[in-house]
Scaffold this motif. Structure first.
Motif, PDB file in Angstrom:
ATOM      1  N   GLY A  86       9.739   5.755   7.171  1.00 39.34           N
ATOM      2  CA  GLY A  86      10.404   5.086   8.279  1.00 39.34           C
ATOM      3  C   GLY A  86      10.205   5.735   9.629  1.00 39.34           C
ATOM      4  O   GLY A  86      10.621   5.185  10.655  1.00 39.34           O
ATOM      5  N   LYS A  87       9.555   6.893   9.675  1.00 38.09           N
ATOM      6  CA  LYS A  87       9.336   7.576  10.947  1.00 38.09           C
ATOM      7  C   LYS A  87       7.912   7.325  11.433  1.00 38.09           C
ATOM      8  O   LYS A  87       6.967   7.344  10.650  1.00 38.09           O
ATOM      9  CB  LYS A  87       9.575   9.080  10.804  1.00 38.09           C
ATOM     10  N   GLU A  88       7.782   7.099  12.757  1.00 35.61           N
ATOM     11  CA  GLU A  88       6.470   6.818  13.348  1.00 35.61           C
ATOM     12  C   GLU A  88       5.749   8.111  13.719  1.00 35.61           C
ATOM     13  O   GLU A  88       6.344   9.027  14.283  1.00 35.61           O
ATOM     14  CB  GLU A  88       6.648   5.950  14.598  1.00 35.61           C
ATOM     15  N   TYR A  89       4.458   8.143  13.401  1.00 34.50           N
ATOM     16  CA  TYR A  89       3.608   9.286  13.738  1.00 34.50           C
ATOM     17  C   TYR A  89       2.341   8.793  14.441  1.00 34.50           C
ATOM     18  O   TYR A  89       1.876   7.681  14.185  1.00 34.50           O
ATOM     19  CB  TYR A  89       3.198  10.055  12.479  1.00 34.50           C
ATOM     20  N   THR A  90       1.811   9.643  15.306  1.00 30.46           N
ATOM     21  CA  THR A  90       0.531   9.360  15.953  1.00 30.46           C
ATOM     22  C   THR A  90      -0.568  10.028  15.139  1.00 30.46           C
ATOM     23  O   THR A  90      -0.494  11.229  14.838  1.00 30.46           O
ATOM     24  CB  THR A  90       0.497   9.902  17.394  1.00 30.46           C
ATOM     25  N   MET A 111       0.519  12.957  12.697  1.00 28.52           N
ATOM     26  CA  MET A 111      -0.005  12.930  11.335  1.00 28.52           C
ATOM     27  C   MET A 111      -1.491  13.277  11.409  1.00 28.52           C
ATOM     28  O   MET A 111      -2.270  12.566  12.040  1.00 28.52           O
ATOM     29  CB  MET A 111       0.195  11.542  10.722  1.00 28.52           C
ATOM     30  N   TYR A 112      -1.873  14.391  10.803  1.00 26.60           N
ATOM     31  CA  TYR A 112      -3.264  14.847  10.837  1.00 26.60           C
ATOM     32  C   TYR A 112      -4.010  14.340   9.602  1.00 26.60           C
ATOM     33  O   TYR A 112      -3.598  14.588   8.467  1.00 26.60           O
ATOM     34  CB  TYR A 112      -3.328  16.373  10.881  1.00 26.60           C
ATOM     35  N   LEU A 113      -5.096  13.641   9.870  1.00 23.11           N
ATOM     36  CA  LEU A 113      -5.909  13.080   8.785  1.00 23.11           C
ATOM     37  C   LEU A 113      -7.247  13.816   8.718  1.00 23.11           C
ATOM     38  O   LEU A 113      -8.075  13.678   9.622  1.00 23.11           O
ATOM     39  CB  LEU A 113      -6.146  11.587   9.015  1.00 23.11           C
ATOM     40  N   PRO A 114      -7.464  14.632   7.670  1.00 22.60           N
ATOM     41  CA  PRO A 114      -8.756  15.306   7.531  1.00 22.60           C
ATOM     42  C   PRO A 114      -9.825  14.310   7.097  1.00 22.60           C
ATOM     43  O   PRO A 114      -9.601  13.505   6.194  1.00 22.60           O
ATOM     44  CB  PRO A 114      -8.492  16.343   6.430  1.00 22.60           C
ATOM     45  N   ILE A 115     -10.954  14.340   7.768  1.00 18.55           N
ATOM     46  CA  ILE A 115     -12.002  13.367   7.448  1.00 18.55           C
ATOM     47  C   ILE A 115     -13.292  14.079   7.057  1.00 18.55           C
ATOM     48  O   ILE A 115     -13.674  15.087   7.653  1.00 18.55           O
ATOM     49  CB  ILE A 115     -12.273  12.414   8.641  1.00 18.55           C
ATOM     50  N   PRO A 116     -13.976  13.567   6.049  1.00 13.16           N
ATOM     51  CA  PRO A 116     -15.262  14.142   5.656  1.00 13.16           C
ATOM     52  C   PRO A 116     -16.357  13.700   6.618  1.00 13.16           C
ATOM     53  O   PRO A 116     -16.165  12.813   7.449  1.00 13.16           O
ATOM     54  CB  PRO A 116     -15.488  13.546   4.262  1.00 13.16           C
ATOM     55  N   LYS A 117     -17.502  14.331   6.503  1.00 11.55           N
ATOM     56  CA  LYS A 117     -18.641  13.934   7.323  1.00 11.55           C
ATOM     57  C   LYS A 117     -19.044  12.501   6.972  1.00 11.55           C
ATOM     58  O   LYS A 117     -18.954  12.082   5.831  1.00 11.55           O
ATOM     59  CB  LYS A 117     -19.819  14.880   7.086  1.00 11.55           C
ATOM     60  N   ARG A 118     -19.490  11.785   7.983  1.00 12.51           N
ATOM     61  CA  ARG A 118     -19.888  10.377   7.817  1.00 12.51           C
ATOM     62  C   ARG A 118     -18.763   9.554   7.193  1.00 12.51           C
ATOM     63  O   ARG A 118     -18.998   8.710   6.335  1.00 12.51           O
ATOM     64  CB  ARG A 118     -21.154  10.274   6.950  1.00 12.51           C
TER      65      ARG A 118
END
Length: 230
Positions: A86-90, A111-118
């Motif tokens: 219910g809480k908003e994150y950027t 909110m941190y989203l780790p992303i792989p290459k490509r």
């Protein structure tokens, strides 16, 4: 590719000229933005006539999108708004080979989203869904215990899936399945859905008897249901 803005019959369009053979028209949520993709060789007059011929359809589509609050598809890009309980994150993307899971900074509401290459939208969505699945796994046991005591019924199993419905119950084997995206909603919504599905272990359909059960075990269920579907 050349992009420009035009106003045709009081309709603002974003025009992209591309190396394509046919012309395409899209109406995008959440505000009904009109995008036209046109071949490089096509004249302004042809494009104008095309948009004019689609005017009624464009206006109808825009009205539907706005009135039904249709959301734009998530792209999992920097600055997007995402939710947890219910809480908003950027959303903030991070490239990191060692960090595999989503991280939350409650103080900054990031909110941190780790992303792989490509990384693709599909890969980013998969990482987010696994994060929500993990959150649901942590949240379900105490909620199930609480709601089972309220209703007086226990399921044989509770599963988590990414699905269209918020939940379902298989009456014959007493299995309940919950939507992993409930982790986006206020925690009270998870309790409501859990009670809803447990009541199906007593009454399978949604008739008067079922609604009476919901009124008994979750008196404010109509209010929570509205909140859940917003």
């Amino acid at each position: 590719m050349k992009k420009e803005t035009k106003i045709i019959e009081d309709i603002t369009i974003t025009l992209e000229r591309k190396n394509i053979k046919n012309m395409y028209l899209r109406i995008l949520p959440p505000y009904g933005e009109v995008k036209v993709s046109a071949p490089l060789f096509l004249s302004d007059e042809d494009i104008t006539n095309f948009v004019k011929s689609k005017k009624d359809w464009i206006l109808k589509k825009q009205k539907y999108i706005i009135e039904n609050d249709i959301k734009a598809p998530l792209k999992y890009s920097n600055g997007e708004k995402h939710y947890l309980w219910g809480k908003e994150y950027t959303l903030q993307l991070i490239s990191n080979d060692t960090i595999k899971n989503v991280l939350i900074d409650d103080e900054k509401s990031v909110m941190y989203l780790p992303i792989p290459k490509r990384s693709t939208i599909e890969k980013r969505e998969k990482i987010m869904n696994e994060f929500y699945r993990a959150e649901m796994k942590k949240a379900i046991p105490p909620v199930l215990d609480k709601c089972s005591q309220i209703v007086g019924k226990k399921p044989s199993e509770v599963k988590i899936r990414n699905m269209k419905n918020w939940g379902n119950c298989r009456y014959h084997d007493k299995r309940i399945t919950l939507n992993l995206k409930l982790a986006k909603k206020d925690p009270i919504c998870l309790e409501y859905v859990m009670i809803h599905e447990l009541c199906h272990l007593i009454e399978f359909n949604h008739g008067k008897k079922f609604k009476k059960l919901m009124d008994t075990y979750c008196p404010n269920w109509k209010k929570i249901k509205k909140m859940l579907n917003e």
